[in-house]
Design a protein around this motif. Structure first.
Motif, PDB file in Angstrom:
ATOM      1  N   LYS A 208       0.857  -1.187   0.000  1.00 39.53           N
ATOM      2  CA  LYS A 208       0.000   0.000   0.000  1.00 39.53           C
ATOM      3  C   LYS A 208       0.891   1.234   0.000  1.00 39.53           C
ATOM      4  O   LYS A 208       1.850   1.315   0.775  1.00 39.53           O
ATOM      5  N   PHE A 209       0.561   2.191  -0.868  1.00 38.00           N
ATOM      6  CA  PHE A 209       1.339   3.423  -0.984  1.00 38.00           C
ATOM      7  C   PHE A 209       0.638   4.557  -0.241  1.00 38.00           C
ATOM      8  O   PHE A 209      -0.591   4.637  -0.225  1.00 38.00           O
ATOM      9  N   SER A 210       1.421   5.428   0.375  1.00 39.74           N
ATOM     10  CA  SER A 210       0.918   6.705   0.880  1.00 39.74           C
ATOM     11  C   SER A 210       1.907   7.761   0.409  1.00 39.74           C
ATOM     12  O   SER A 210       3.066   7.458   0.096  1.00 39.74           O
ATOM     13  N   PHE A 211       1.458   9.014   0.354  1.00 39.68           N
ATOM     14  CA  PHE A 211       2.259  10.048  -0.296  1.00 39.68           C
ATOM     15  C   PHE A 211       2.435  11.274   0.606  1.00 39.68           C
ATOM     16  O   PHE A 211       1.719  11.469   1.571  1.00 39.68           O
ATOM     17  N   ARG A 212       3.415  12.114   0.216  1.00 40.08           N
ATOM     18  CA  ARG A 212       3.734  13.380   0.902  1.00 40.08           C
ATOM     19  C   ARG A 212       4.106  13.177   2.369  1.00 40.08           C
ATOM     20  O   ARG A 212       3.359  13.640   3.240  1.00 40.08           O
ATOM     21  N   PRO A 213       5.196  12.522   2.669  1.00 40.64           N
ATOM     22  CA  PRO A 213       6.159  11.908   1.761  1.00 40.64           C
ATOM     23  C   PRO A 213       5.718  10.513   1.334  1.00 40.64           C
ATOM     24  O   PRO A 213       4.854   9.899   1.972  1.00 40.64           O
ATOM     25  N   ILE A 214       6.348   9.997   0.278  1.00 37.42           N
ATOM     26  CA  ILE A 214       5.968   8.685  -0.215  1.00 37.42           C
ATOM     27  C   ILE A 214       6.428   7.606   0.760  1.00 37.42           C
ATOM     28  O   ILE A 214       7.549   7.633   1.267  1.00 37.42           O
ATOM     29  N   ARG A 215       5.527   6.698   1.082  1.00 45.56           N
ATOM     30  CA  ARG A 215       5.806   5.558   1.952  1.00 45.56           C
ATOM     31  C   ARG A 215       5.143   4.328   1.377  1.00 45.56           C
ATOM     32  O   ARG A 215       4.087   4.434   0.742  1.00 45.56           O
ATOM     33  N   VAL A 216       5.769   3.183   1.597  1.00 47.89           N
ATOM     34  CA  VAL A 216       5.253   1.927   1.050  1.00 47.89           C
ATOM     35  C   VAL A 216       5.215   0.895   2.165  1.00 47.89           C
ATOM     36  O   VAL A 216       6.190   0.730   2.905  1.00 47.89           O
ATOM     37  N   SER A 217       4.099   0.208   2.306  1.00 44.28           N
ATOM     38  CA  SER A 217       3.971  -0.809   3.350  1.00 44.28           C
ATOM     39  C   SER A 217       4.772  -2.047   2.992  1.00 44.28           C
ATOM     40  O   SER A 217       5.222  -2.230   1.854  1.00 44.28           O
ATOM     41  N   LYS A 218       4.936  -2.918   3.962  1.00 43.38           N
ATOM     42  CA  LYS A 218       5.676  -4.161   3.756  1.00 43.38           C
ATOM     43  C   LYS A 218       4.954  -5.041   2.734  1.00 43.38           C
ATOM     44  O   LYS A 218       3.746  -5.232   2.804  1.00 43.38           O
ATOM     45  N   PRO A 219       5.654  -5.591   1.753  1.00 39.72           N
ATOM     46  CA  PRO A 219       4.997  -6.447   0.755  1.00 39.72           C
ATOM     47  C   PRO A 219       4.648  -7.821   1.320  1.00 39.72           C
ATOM     48  O   PRO A 219       5.301  -8.313   2.247  1.00 39.72           O
ATOM     49  N   VAL A 220       3.616  -8.413   0.760  1.00 40.53           N
ATOM     50  CA  VAL A 220       3.311  -9.807   1.078  1.00 40.53           C
ATOM     51  C   VAL A 220       4.430 -10.701   0.565  1.00 40.53           C
ATOM     52  O   VAL A 220       4.820 -11.678   1.200  1.00 40.53           O
ATOM     53  N   LEU A 221       4.957 -10.338  -0.606  1.00 45.55           N
ATOM     54  CA  LEU A 221       6.073 -11.069  -1.179  1.00 45.55           C
ATOM     55  C   LEU A 221       6.888 -10.110  -2.030  1.00 45.55           C
ATOM     56  O   LEU A 221       6.328  -9.320  -2.788  1.00 45.55           O
ATOM     57  N   SER A 222       8.217 -10.142  -1.895  1.00 51.47           N
ATOM     58  CA  SER A 222       9.117  -9.347  -2.715  1.00 51.47           C
ATOM     59  C   SER A 222       9.948 -10.299  -3.564  1.00 51.47           C
ATOM     60  O   SER A 222      10.678 -11.142  -3.035  1.00 51.47           O
ATOM     61  N   LEU A 223       9.825 -10.153  -4.879  1.00 50.81           N
ATOM     62  CA  LEU A 223      10.436 -11.087  -5.814  1.00 50.81           C
ATOM     63  C   LEU A 223      11.693 -10.464  -6.414  1.00 50.81           C
ATOM     64  O   LEU A 223      11.608  -9.454  -7.116  1.00 50.81           O
ATOM     65  N   PRO A 224      12.879 -11.014  -6.146  1.00 50.97           N
ATOM     66  CA  PRO A 224      14.104 -10.449  -6.741  1.00 50.97           C
ATOM     67  C   PRO A 224      14.110 -10.652  -8.245  1.00 50.97           C
ATOM     68  O   PRO A 224      13.743 -11.712  -8.749  1.00 50.97           O
ATOM     69  N   ILE A 225      14.526  -9.606  -8.976  1.00 52.64           N
ATOM     70  CA  ILE A 225      14.558  -9.658 -10.437  1.00 52.64           C
ATOM     71  C   ILE A 225      15.924  -9.189 -10.892  1.00 52.64           C
ATOM     72  O   ILE A 225      16.305  -8.040 -10.656  1.00 52.64           O
ATOM     73  N   ALA A 226      16.664 -10.053 -11.551  1.00 54.06           N
ATOM     74  CA  ALA A 226      18.012  -9.724 -12.009  1.00 54.06           C
ATOM     75  C   ALA A 226      17.975  -9.161 -13.421  1.00 54.06           C
ATOM     76  O   ALA A 226      16.988  -9.309 -14.156  1.00 54.06           O
ATOM     77  N   GLN A 227      19.046  -8.509 -13.806  1.00 51.53           N
ATOM     78  CA  GLN A 227      19.202  -8.033 -15.169  1.00 51.53           C
ATOM     79  C   GLN A 227      19.100  -9.209 -16.129  1.00 51.53           C
ATOM     80  O   GLN A 227      19.726 -10.236 -15.941  1.00 51.53           O
ATOM     81  N   GLY A 228      18.268  -9.081 -17.164  1.00 47.66           N
ATOM     82  CA  GLY A 228      18.070 -10.150 -18.136  1.00 47.66           C
ATOM     83  C   GLY A 228      17.049 -11.187 -17.733  1.00 47.66           C
ATOM     84  O   GLY A 228      16.819 -12.157 -18.456  1.00 47.66           O
ATOM     85  N   CYS A 229      16.397 -10.975 -16.586  1.00 47.83           N
ATOM     86  CA  CYS A 229      15.420 -11.943 -16.085  1.00 47.83           C
ATOM     87  C   CYS A 229      14.057 -11.736 -16.741  1.00 47.83           C
ATOM     88  O   CYS A 229      13.598 -10.610 -16.909  1.00 47.83           O
ATOM     89  N   VAL A 230      13.399 -12.832 -17.110  1.00 46.12           N
ATOM     90  CA  VAL A 230      12.027 -12.821 -17.610  1.00 46.12           C
ATOM     91  C   VAL A 230      11.105 -13.255 -16.479  1.00 46.12           C
ATOM     92  O   VAL A 230      11.353 -14.280 -15.826  1.00 46.12           O
ATOM     93  N   THR A 231      10.059 -12.484 -16.228  1.00 47.58           N
ATOM     94  CA  THR A 231       9.076 -12.810 -15.190  1.00 47.58           C
ATOM     95  C   THR A 231       7.701 -12.937 -15.828  1.00 47.58           C
ATOM     96  O   THR A 231       7.268 -12.034 -16.556  1.00 47.58           O
ATOM     97  N   VAL A 232       7.042 -14.040 -15.588  1.00 47.35           N
ATOM     98  CA  VAL A 232       5.715 -14.312 -16.143  1.00 47.35           C
ATOM     99  C   VAL A 232       4.737 -14.415 -14.983  1.00 47.35           C
ATOM    100  O   VAL A 232       4.930 -15.250 -14.086  1.00 47.35           O
ATOM    101  N   ILE A 233       3.700 -13.566 -14.958  1.00 43.12           N
ATOM    102  CA  ILE A 233       2.706 -13.650 -13.882  1.00 43.12           C
ATOM    103  C   ILE A 233       1.336 -13.969 -14.483  1.00 43.12           C
ATOM    104  O   ILE A 233       0.981 -13.503 -15.563  1.00 43.12           O
ATOM    105  N   SER A 234       0.597 -14.782 -13.746  1.00 39.46           N
ATOM    106  CA  SER A 234      -0.737 -15.207 -14.171  1.00 39.46           C
ATOM    107  C   SER A 234      -1.518 -15.647 -12.942  1.00 39.46           C
ATOM    108  O   SER A 234      -1.002 -15.600 -11.820  1.00 39.46           O
ATOM    109  N   GLY A 235      -2.745 -16.057 -13.136  1.00 40.12           N
ATOM    110  CA  GLY A 235      -3.543 -16.569 -12.033  1.00 40.12           C
ATOM    111  C   GLY A 235      -3.671 -15.575 -10.898  1.00 40.12           C
ATOM    112  O   GLY A 235      -3.908 -14.384 -11.103  1.00 40.12           O
ATOM    113  N   TYR A 236      -3.486 -16.060  -9.658  1.00 40.50           N
ATOM    114  CA  TYR A 236      -3.637 -15.217  -8.471  1.00 40.50           C
ATOM    115  C   TYR A 236      -2.677 -14.027  -8.505  1.00 40.50           C
ATOM    116  O   TYR A 236      -3.054 -12.901  -8.158  1.00 40.50           O
ATOM    117  N   ALA A 237      -1.446 -14.256  -8.924  1.00 41.14           N
ATOM    118  CA  ALA A 237      -0.434 -13.199  -8.923  1.00 41.14           C
ATOM    119  C   ALA A 237      -0.796 -12.055  -9.860  1.00 41.14           C
ATOM    120  O   ALA A 237      -0.422 -10.905  -9.607  1.00 41.14           O
TER     121      ALA A 237
END
Length: 354
Positions: A208-237
């Motif tokens: 969840k985002f809030s602004f002035r100043p910008i703040r972001v809540s803790k994610p349910v899941l944080s997915l590392p993405i490297a340079q050259g990585c392909v990510t495919v999301i479908s279904g629930y995600a």
């Protein structure tokens, strides 16, 4: 395409192209398991400090809808990144249609094949209000994206042949972000495919985002993405939880190519109902003589600076910050003046009016 989606997932899992489950495309292309934010973990951006019940179960559902691979070598990444630099340079020269390019502070978007209204462009706000632009309002997908990116994903069976008809390049500078959202279900078929370049980052779910100043809540899941990585999301995600890029996860310039297919019955704007262009684009003139070369080879080794694409907005932000700083440096004194003087000097006497 919706009915064929389960078969595509089975094909992705069974394919020999190196497609893996969520989290197998971490730093430097090394396998790394994506872990949901652990209970009680401290996070300076967390809003509440309390994790919702069932967060682990939600994280497992997200992971079940995420597949990753790294089908590009380092040299292939460099070649694709050079082509992205060319897109930035062409946009700066006004070579694209005005609705192809969407600028924001620290993030530029380049729409190819299909463009659509979103965010402040919507006449009526809310989910389901997004609309495709009339055909021809944005430039076609560049040939190099077909040759260097889409063809490789088709060869590895990551996407079905002929699936992609929309490509968007998001170009981020450090500290850039994209707020939590779900790719419009009534506009885009599933899966959603993205390929990351220039630097490593992370894709976060359920923030969840809030602004002035910008703040972001803790994610349910944080997915590392490297340079050259392909990510495919479908279904629930893709459909049941939001995803975002947090500012703290863009530490260096990063670009992502998002490959999607628009639905046959996706709503499309009538040409007479197009939203007004932003002020910085209303006087822009396209130069048709400066079109992109169909060749994927570069004619020069010089790279276009991505910072130039963000220069106007950043300068405006700096100018506003300087104005605020000037006011703060000259606070009013008890007698109402703002002149600079030492603490012991007497206030300047006011000249009587006649």
């Amino acid at each position: 395409m919706a009915t064929a989606f389960p078969d595509l997932r089975d094909k992705l899992r069974a394919g020999s192209g190196g497609v893996g489950s969520a989290g197998e495309c971490g730093e430097g292309g090394r396998k790394r398991r994506a872990e949901p934010a652990s209970e009680g973990e401290e996070d300076e951006d967390e809003e509440t400090g309390v994790e919702s019940p069932g967060a682990d179960e939600v994280a497992r559902k997200v992971q079940s809808g995420v597949l990753q691979a790294r089908p590009f070598t380092d040299s292939e990444c460099e070649r694709i990144e050079a082509c992205i630099d060319d897109v930035v340079a062409l946009a700066e020269r006004g070579a694209y249609k005005v609705r192809t390019v969407d600028r924001a502070p620290l993030r530029n978007k380049y729409f190819f094949g299909e463009g659509y209204t979103y965010g402040s462009q919507l006449v009526k706000r809310g989910p389901g209000q997004e609309r495709l632009y009339p055909r021809g309002e944005v430039d076609p997908i560049p040939q190099w994206i077909y040759d260097l990116v889409i063809r490789r994903l088709e060869e590895r069976r990551i996407v079905a042949k002929g699936f992609v008809n929309s490509a968007v390049i998001n170009d981020y500078l450090p500290g850039g972000c994209i707020v939590s959202h779900v790719d419009p279900i009534h506009i885009f078929d599933r899966p959603i495919v993205s390929v990351s370049f220039f630097s490593d980052s992370a894709l976060s779910f359920g923030c969840k985002f809030s602004f002035r100043p910008i703040r972001v809540s803790k994610p349910v899941l944080s997915l590392p993405i490297a340079q050259g990585c392909v990510t495919v999301i479908s279904g629930y995600a893709a459909d049941e939880i939001t995803h975002c890029i947090r500012p703290q996860d863009i530490k260096a310039r990063r670009a992502v190519i998002i490959l999607r297919r628009t639905r046959i019955n996706a709503p499309r704007l009538d040409p007479s109902c197009l939203p007004e262009l932003p002020d910085h684009l209303t006087n822009r003139v396209r130069r048709p003589d400066k079109r992109e070369s169909p060749s994927v080879r570069r004619s020069s080794h010089r790279k276009a600076s991505p910072y130039e694409a963000h220069r106007r907005r950043v300068l405006a932000m700096d100018e506003e910050a300087d104005k605020r700083a000037l006011v703060l440096r000259t606070p009013p004194y008890p007698d109402g003046t703002r002149e600079h003087r030492s603490d012991n000097s007497p206030p300047r006497s006011k000249r009587p009016r006649h």
